[in-house]
Design a protein around this motif. Structure first.
Motif, short mmCIF file in Angstrom:
data_model
loop_
_atom_site.label_atom_id
_atom_site.label_comp_id
_atom_site.label_asym_id
_atom_site.label_seq_id
_atom_site.Cartn_x
_atom_site.Cartn_y
_atom_site.Cartn_z
N LEU A 43 52.31 6.86 -16.77
CA LEU A 43 51.38 5.87 -17.31
C LEU A 43 51.89 5.36 -18.65
CD1 LEU A 43 48.51 4.48 -17.78
CD2 LEU A 43 47.95 6.63 -18.92
N ASN A 44 52.24 6.29 -19.54
CA ASN A 44 52.69 5.91 -20.87
C ASN A 44 53.98 5.10 -20.85
OD1 ASN A 44 50.56 6.98 -22.31
ND2 ASN A 44 51.51 8.98 -22.49
N GLU A 45 54.88 5.38 -19.90
CA GLU A 45 56.12 4.61 -19.78
C GLU A 45 55.82 3.13 -19.59
OE1 GLU A 45 58.38 6.20 -16.52
OE2 GLU A 45 58.62 8.16 -17.51
N GLU A 46 54.93 2.81 -18.66
CA GLU A 46 54.60 1.41 -18.40
C GLU A 46 53.70 0.83 -19.49
OE1 GLU A 46 54.75 -2.26 -16.88
OE2 GLU A 46 55.95 -0.57 -16.18
N TYR A 47 52.72 1.60 -19.94
CA TYR A 47 51.76 1.13 -20.95
C TYR A 47 52.48 0.70 -22.23
CZ TYR A 47 47.56 1.18 -23.86
OH TYR A 47 46.53 0.84 -24.71
N ALA A 48 53.49 1.45 -22.63
CA ALA A 48 54.22 1.13 -23.87
C ALA A 48 54.92 -0.22 -23.80
CB ALA A 48 55.24 2.24 -24.17
N ARG A 49 55.24 -0.69 -22.60
CA ARG A 49 55.86 -2.01 -22.46
C ARG A 49 54.85 -3.12 -22.76
NH1 ARG A 49 58.14 0.85 -17.90
NH2 ARG A 49 60.38 1.07 -18.20
N TRP A 50 53.59 -2.87 -22.54
CA TRP A 50 52.53 -3.87 -22.73
C TRP A 50 52.00 -3.88 -24.16
CZ3 TRP A 50 50.52 -7.02 -18.74
CH2 TRP A 50 51.15 -6.85 -17.52
N PHE A 51 52.04 -2.74 -24.81
CA PHE A 51 51.57 -2.62 -26.19
C PHE A 51 52.67 -1.92 -27.00
CE2 PHE A 51 47.65 -2.63 -23.62
CZ PHE A 51 46.98 -3.70 -24.20
N PRO A 52 53.79 -2.62 -27.28
CA PRO A 52 54.94 -1.98 -27.92
C PRO A 52 54.73 -1.62 -29.39
CG PRO A 52 55.37 -4.30 -27.60
CD PRO A 52 54.07 -4.01 -26.92
N SER A 53 53.82 -2.33 -30.06
CA SER A 53 53.56 -2.02 -31.47
C SER A 53 52.09 -2.31 -31.78
CB SER A 53 54.46 -2.84 -32.40
OG SER A 53 54.17 -4.22 -32.27
N THR A 69 53.47 4.31 -6.92
CA THR A 69 53.90 4.98 -8.15
C THR A 69 52.91 4.66 -9.27
OG1 THR A 69 55.26 3.16 -8.99
CG2 THR A 69 56.33 4.74 -7.48
N ILE A 70 52.78 5.57 -10.21
CA ILE A 70 51.88 5.33 -11.34
C ILE A 70 52.35 4.13 -12.16
CG2 ILE A 70 53.02 7.01 -12.86
CD1 ILE A 70 49.24 6.08 -12.73
N GLN A 71 53.66 3.94 -12.29
CA GLN A 71 54.16 2.81 -13.07
C GLN A 71 53.77 1.48 -12.42
OE1 GLN A 71 55.98 5.49 -12.15
NE2 GLN A 71 56.99 6.32 -13.97
N ALA A 72 53.95 1.37 -11.11
CA ALA A 72 53.62 0.12 -10.41
C ALA A 72 52.12 -0.16 -10.45
CB ALA A 72 54.10 0.18 -8.96
N GLN A 73 51.30 0.86 -10.24
CA GLN A 73 49.86 0.65 -10.27
C GLN A 73 49.37 0.36 -11.69
OE1 GLN A 73 47.25 3.14 -8.00
NE2 GLN A 73 48.69 3.26 -6.27
N THR A 74 49.97 0.98 -12.69
CA THR A 74 49.61 0.68 -14.08
C THR A 74 49.97 -0.77 -14.41
OG1 THR A 74 49.89 2.98 -14.76
CG2 THR A 74 50.02 1.31 -16.50
N ARG A 75 51.17 -1.19 -14.03
CA ARG A 75 51.62 -2.56 -14.27
C ARG A 75 50.67 -3.57 -13.62
NH1 ARG A 75 56.42 -1.59 -13.64
NH2 ARG A 75 56.50 -1.60 -11.36
N LEU A 105 42.77 8.37 -14.87
CA LEU A 105 43.88 8.80 -14.02
C LEU A 105 43.38 9.70 -12.91
CD1 LEU A 105 46.76 9.81 -16.48
CD2 LEU A 105 46.73 7.89 -14.89
N ALA A 106 43.84 9.45 -11.70
CA ALA A 106 43.50 10.34 -10.59
C ALA A 106 44.20 11.69 -10.75
CB ALA A 106 43.89 9.69 -9.26
N ASN A 107 45.45 11.65 -11.22
CA ASN A 107 46.25 12.87 -11.39
C ASN A 107 46.72 12.98 -12.84
OD1 ASN A 107 46.25 13.31 -8.52
ND2 ASN A 107 47.75 11.67 -8.39
N PRO A 108 46.22 13.94 -13.59
CA PRO A 108 46.65 14.09 -14.98
C PRO A 108 48.17 14.23 -15.14
CG PRO A 108 44.72 15.45 -14.58
CD PRO A 108 45.16 14.90 -13.25
N THR A 109 48.86 14.68 -14.09
CA THR A 109 50.32 14.80 -14.16
C THR A 109 51.00 13.44 -14.24
OG1 THR A 109 50.43 14.93 -11.75
CG2 THR A 109 50.35 17.02 -12.95
N ASP A 110 50.27 12.35 -14.00
CA ASP A 110 50.83 10.99 -14.09
C ASP A 110 50.80 10.44 -15.51
OD1 ASP A 110 51.56 10.68 -11.44
OD2 ASP A 110 49.61 9.81 -10.86
N PHE A 111 50.36 11.24 -16.47
CA PHE A 111 50.20 10.78 -17.85
C PHE A 111 51.51 10.21 -18.42
CE2 PHE A 111 49.78 11.61 -22.50
CZ PHE A 111 48.72 10.76 -22.75
N THR A 112 52.62 10.89 -18.21
CA THR A 112 53.90 10.42 -18.74
C THR A 112 54.30 9.09 -18.12
OG1 THR A 112 54.62 12.68 -19.17
CG2 THR A 112 56.35 11.02 -19.03
#
Length: 126
Positions: A88-98, A46-52, A79-86
């Motif tokens: 990616l952002n779900e997990e990324y926001a947890r790492w950089f919340p503000s 999953t994009i979330q697991a690989q991003t994490r 990103l390999a698949n541009p459709t994974d953008f959302t």
């Protein structure tokens, strides 16, 4: 200005590039995938697991250089698949919340089996 190669067992390695390089107050982290350094394999598909995992790997390299995510000034995402953008952002926001660093997202050029994301960072320490 001397450059110092950064290495850690807590992130994937390659003979083709350094995990990171520290030059003065800057730390440059190479593009890092969602590979578990203990197994050498990609984590879940999953994009979330690989991003994490990619962010975990980047953080380990930063720590080996005496830096942290708070020192990051730029993040580059491929990103390999541009459709994974959302996802990616779900997990990324947890790492950089503000007050996140600058960031770019582009399409990954080579097609590598199972690889969904590669993340690189630049940090500035004083």
């Amino acid at each position: 200005m001397a450059r110092h190669i950064i290495t850690t067992a807590n992130a994937p390695t390659s003979p083709l590039y350094s995990q990171g390089v520290k030059a003065g107050s800057h730390v440059f982290v190479s593009g890092t995938a969602g590979i578990d350094p203990s197994t050498g394999s990609l984590v879940e598909s999953t994009i979330q697991a690989q991003t994490r995992q990619a962010l975990t790997n980047c953080e380990a390299i930063l720590h080996a250089a005496g830096a942290s995510l708070d020192d990051v000034i730029e993040v580059g995402v491929l990103l390999a698949n541009p459709t994974d953008f959302t996802g990616l952002n779900e997990e990324y926001a947890r790492w950089f919340p503000s007050e996140p660093p600058t960031r770019y997202v582009a399409k990954l050029g080579p097609e590598l089996p199972g690889l969904l994301v590669s993340i690189r960072m630049t940090a500035f320490t004083e």
